[in-house]
Motif scaffolding. Sequence first.
Motif, mmCIF file in Angstrom:
data_model
loop_
_atom_site.group_PDB
_atom_site.id
_atom_site.type_symbol
_atom_site.label_atom_id
_atom_site.label_comp_id
_atom_site.label_asym_id
_atom_site.label_seq_id
_atom_site.Cartn_x
_atom_site.Cartn_y
_atom_site.Cartn_z
ATOM 1 N N SER A 199 39.312 5.987 -87.952
ATOM 2 C CA SER A 199 39.450 5.115 -86.661
ATOM 3 C C SER A 199 40.607 5.746 -85.698
ATOM 4 N N ALA A 200 41.699 6.562 -86.182
ATOM 5 C CA ALA A 200 42.384 7.377 -85.510
ATOM 6 C C ALA A 200 41.733 8.547 -84.611
ATOM 7 N N LEU A 201 40.609 9.096 -85.222
ATOM 8 C CA LEU A 201 40.098 10.418 -84.494
ATOM 9 C C LEU A 201 39.015 10.095 -83.673
ATOM 10 N N VAL A 202 38.333 9.068 -84.093
ATOM 11 C CA VAL A 202 36.970 8.556 -83.054
ATOM 12 C C VAL A 202 37.292 7.733 -82.007
ATOM 13 N N GLY A 203 37.360 7.988 -80.798
ATOM 14 C CA GLY A 203 37.791 7.323 -79.809
ATOM 15 C C GLY A 203 36.513 6.808 -79.053
ATOM 16 N N LYS A 204 36.773 6.111 -77.804
ATOM 17 C CA LYS A 204 35.717 5.364 -77.004
ATOM 18 C C LYS A 204 34.359 6.022 -76.662
ATOM 19 N N TYR A 209 49.092 14.191 -85.661
ATOM 20 C CA TYR A 209 48.478 13.300 -84.769
ATOM 21 C C TYR A 209 47.972 11.962 -85.748
ATOM 22 N N ILE A 210 47.323 12.359 -86.870
ATOM 23 C CA ILE A 210 46.818 10.947 -87.825
ATOM 24 C C ILE A 210 48.112 10.380 -88.279
ATOM 25 N N LYS A 211 49.189 11.132 -88.400
ATOM 26 C CA LYS A 211 50.691 10.472 -89.079
ATOM 27 C C LYS A 211 51.169 9.607 -87.989
ATOM 28 N N HIS A 212 50.844 9.949 -86.837
ATOM 29 C CA HIS A 212 51.401 9.026 -85.769
ATOM 30 C C HIS A 212 50.349 7.939 -85.149
ATOM 31 N N SER A 213 49.088 8.034 -85.931
ATOM 32 C CA SER A 213 48.061 7.087 -85.359
ATOM 33 C C SER A 213 47.371 6.167 -86.426
ATOM 34 N N ALA A 214 47.266 6.702 -87.358
ATOM 35 C CA ALA A 214 46.471 5.876 -88.379
ATOM 36 C C ALA A 214 47.181 4.673 -88.781
ATOM 37 N N ARG A 215 46.386 3.586 -88.343
ATOM 38 C CA ARG A 215 47.147 2.111 -88.451
ATOM 39 C C ARG A 215 47.182 1.737 -90.074
ATOM 40 N N SER A 216 46.382 2.286 -91.021
ATOM 41 C CA SER A 216 46.205 1.798 -92.295
ATOM 42 C C SER A 216 47.595 2.655 -92.944
ATOM 43 N N LEU A 217 48.062 3.667 -92.329
ATOM 44 C CA LEU A 217 49.441 4.345 -92.842
ATOM 45 C C LEU A 217 50.479 3.542 -92.377
ATOM 46 N N ALA A 232 31.568 3.191 -98.637
ATOM 47 C CA ALA A 232 31.657 2.005 -97.756
ATOM 48 C C ALA A 232 32.980 2.032 -97.147
ATOM 49 N N SER A 233 33.901 2.801 -97.637
ATOM 50 C CA SER A 233 35.278 3.060 -96.900
ATOM 51 C C SER A 233 34.973 3.881 -95.638
ATOM 52 N N ILE A 234 34.116 4.871 -95.755
ATOM 53 C CA ILE A 234 33.873 5.590 -94.274
ATOM 54 C C ILE A 234 32.917 4.805 -93.454
ATOM 55 N N ILE A 235 32.050 3.956 -93.916
ATOM 56 C CA ILE A 235 31.597 3.084 -93.019
ATOM 57 C C ILE A 235 32.415 1.954 -92.227
ATOM 58 N N ASP A 236 33.217 1.608 -92.997
ATOM 59 C CA ASP A 236 34.309 0.874 -92.514
ATOM 60 C C ASP A 236 35.189 1.420 -91.564
ATOM 61 N N GLY A 237 35.407 2.581 -91.765
ATOM 62 C CA GLY A 237 36.317 3.490 -91.014
ATOM 63 C C GLY A 237 35.737 3.889 -89.612
ATOM 64 N N CYS A 238 34.388 3.964 -89.695
ATOM 65 C CA CYS A 238 33.610 4.195 -88.501
ATOM 66 C C CYS A 238 33.698 2.775 -87.741
ATOM 67 N N ARG A 239 33.375 1.662 -88.311
ATOM 68 C CA ARG A 239 33.329 0.422 -87.656
ATOM 69 C C ARG A 239 34.736 -0.020 -86.934
#
Length: 409
Positions: free
Chosen positions: A135-140, A274-282, A152-159
């Motif tokens: 979710s942090a890397l894949v934008g609009k 970037y992920i460290k400062h953007s991933a909400r689950s972290l 399933a966790s990949i699918i949910d990350g995509c969602r």
Amino acid sequence: MDSGMVPDARMAVKRSADIFGKCFKFHKAKMLMSQGLYPYFRTIESAQDPEIVMNGRRMIMIGSNNYLGLTNHPKVKEAAIEAIKKYGTGCAGSRFLNGTLDIHVALEEKLARFMRKDAALVFSTGFQVNLGVISALVGKDDVVVIDKMDHASIIDGCRLSFGEIRKYRHNDMGDLERVLKENEDRDKLIVVDGVFSMEGDIVPLPDVLRLSRRYSGRLMVDDAHGIGVLGKTGRGTAEHFGLEADVDLIMGTYSKSLASIGGFIAGSEDVIHYIKHSARSLIFSASPPPASVASVSAAIDIIENEPERREQLWKNTRKMLNGFRSLGFKTGASETPIIPVIVGDDEKAFTMAMMLQKEGVFVNVAVTPAVPTGMALIRTSYMATHTDEHLDIVLSAFEKIGKRLGLIA
Ligand code: PMP
């Protein structure tokens, strides 16, 4: 005015049904329970070893992801105990704020070195890694391209991402190319399982990588079931194919070979930063507790210093693949310690699991929608610590029950 004649404004609004309605109508699990066929949430009274105790009875466990048998290893347990003595039982906050300990940072350095990447970032579960990273890397305006059988966790990350999700047929490189071609001009992340968790087959990584490059995508491999298992030194699917330097991101979990709970992502400095400062689950979830962090660190040492464990795991895997196939069972395309026994319809799979349980063998069941309709399976998985005697008992139980159910002659 006769109020009885005027419709009540409140009545004019369509009354919605109870949000709990679906719960009251959910009978599937209870039906299985009443038939004695319910294979979920079984309670184990011992460690996750080749032999477990359930309902006071010893059983052989072939439903665990403890591939190297490290969850009950004295050195791993000792490391966890020492960490609890020094740091206590929890971090009471997220990595982002108060929850980063020196052992989190040390583990990140160790994981980066182990995965032969510049940097790594530890999360509290593998599921959260996939949610947060994708979710942090894949934008609009971006596209995330996934295999239909991804976890399933990949699918949910995509969602959770704001991008478009495109799926391709399982391990079908022609179909992957079609999807990539259709999205040639967009920024793309391709996410694949290294080892598919139900089928036990391996992603054709060189082909995925070639296509990823040809269409300017970035590649992330979820190596939950590859790390500790595949590769010359147990570094997983990328090492197995000699492509460690080429895969952009490698995700791992601690809940399989690494004997604990948590997960990580490894990649280049800038991307991890970037992920460290953007991933909400972290950022918005508490950091992994000291005992988990210390166990993973000890488990990595053992993976590096005791290659014989991995060798034994593969010996056990070969014995079971050959054993099932020579009995006549269908094991699909498995080539790893995850060996599915394909049964067909869901009810037969539930029945078989319970019959195996009566014989003293613990297995998992995968039915629709986890697998395609008509492809229900018994998911078996092996540990380095299973003995030949355990495995012979398992094969005899499968032979007896497989014949009774008409799966083999
Ligand atoms: N990816 C795959 C392929 C998995 O099998 C799993 C766990 N079943 C996860 C991610 C999630 O990992 P965790 O158990 O650490 O949440």
